[in-house]
Design a protein around this motif. Structure first.
Motif, short mmCIF file in Angstrom:
data_model
loop_
_atom_site.label_atom_id
_atom_site.label_comp_id
_atom_site.label_asym_id
_atom_site.label_seq_id
_atom_site.Cartn_x
_atom_site.Cartn_y
_atom_site.Cartn_z
N UNK A 176 0.95 -1.20 0.07
CA UNK A 176 0.04 -0.25 -0.19
C UNK A 176 0.92 1.08 -0.01
N UNK A 177 0.26 2.46 -0.01
CA UNK A 177 0.96 3.67 -0.02
C UNK A 177 1.74 3.84 1.08
N UNK A 178 1.23 3.37 2.34
CA UNK A 178 2.14 3.37 3.55
C UNK A 178 3.23 2.33 3.58
N UNK A 179 3.38 1.46 2.72
CA UNK A 179 4.51 0.50 2.77
C UNK A 179 4.20 -0.85 3.29
N UNK A 180 3.04 -0.90 3.74
CA UNK A 180 2.38 -1.92 4.57
C UNK A 180 1.82 -3.09 3.27
#
Length: 292
Positions: free
Chosen positions: A50-54
């Motif tokens: 995802x955009x948050x790196x998760x």
């Protein structure tokens, strides 16, 4: 509504190494922890970040390993559980004969819909599938587009802030973390400073843009190196690629310091001018002493 989903034996995720053309079998357990019966929708999908790196599971029709996964024990992709009930669902992964070596991230989504304040809301839990196809593994990173920006401190000649922005790409076929360090020093290596940053995980083909902030001396010019090193993630075992080093330089001026120097120099010049005028244009007030 409360529920859980995960590997049947309590593992964090489903992890398998498989040969092309082979099949893998495992299972997950879905639990209804609520006080009422619930209908769950279960499906497999490709793994993404995802955009948050998760880690996340891509919606829609899978195009890679998500399409290799079949979850049994369902009725048209749905599962009904009574309050407090749980069910073990068999999972099979059919690896194509032409599957390429390396990581093929995927996951299984267990979702349930509920009405909250008159609005229909769907909530999801994902079970991660770490699937690696045997063959030649090529861990590799590439660093692109390194840019710098220096922001001086308001305190004259104090350290400013150097922002090093860079793009790192996983060009290999296995996931990697990316650890970065940056250095900055004034002319002749004076007042060297150092800082670090990290991208926790990059899947094959993933790109992320990071900005690393470090203190930097305000000596009119600063230079240094950005070093990005690939690292293994979690339980992965691999040979890390060679670190990547990119040099940079930036104008590092303390404008308040320059202003202070200008004021001091101007004051000193004014003082010298006034002193010179006093020394050459003054009139002696001494009177001759009469002889007795």
């Amino acid at each position: 509504m409360r529920w859980s989903a995960g590997p049947t034996d309590g593992r964090v995720s489903l992890r398998h190494v498989a040969e092309p053309g082979s099949a893998v079998r495992d299972s997950i357990t879905v639990r209804n922890l609520g006080q009422e019966p619930a209908d769950f929708v279960v499906s497999a999908g490709d793994g993404v970040l995802g955009q948050n790196g998760a880690f996340d599971i891509a919606p829609g029709t899978p195009s890679d390993s998500g399409a290799w996964i079949t979850v049994g024990g369902l009725d048209a992709g749905k599962l009904t559980l009574g309050a407090g009930e749980h069910r073990d669902l068999p999972v099979s992964v059919a690896v194509p004969a032409d599957a390429t070596p390396g990581d093929h991230p995927a996951g299984i989504v267990v979702g349930v819909s509920a009405t909250e304040d008159g609005v229909r809301v769907q909530r999801r839990i994902g079970v991660r599938v770490h699937l690696q196809v045997t063959g030649e593994l090529t861990p590799a990173l590439e660093v692109r587009g390194v840019t710098t920006d220096f922001t001086p401190s308001w305190v004259p000649f104090a350290d400013g802030t150097l922002k090093v922005t860079y793009e790192v790409v996983n060009t290999g076929n296995v996931r990697l973390g990316a650890a970065a360090t940056a250095e900055a020093a004034g002319p002749f290596g004076l007042l060297a400073r150092r800082g670090g940053d990290a991208a926790d995980e990059l899947l094959p083909g993933n790109t992320t843009t990071r900005t690393l902030e470090i203190p930097a001396p305000s000596l009119f010019w600063a230079s240094g190196d950005l070093t990005v090193t690939g690292v293994a993630v979690g339980e992965d075992e691999l040979t890390a690629p060679t670190p990547i080093i990119r040099g940079y330089s930036v104008l590092a001026v303390s404008w308040t310091g320059v202003g202070l120097l200008v004021l001091v120099a101007g004051g000193a010049a004014l003082f010298l001018v006034r002193r010179k005028r006093t020394g050459t244009g003054g009139v002696s007030t001494e009177e001759p002493v009469a002889a007795v």
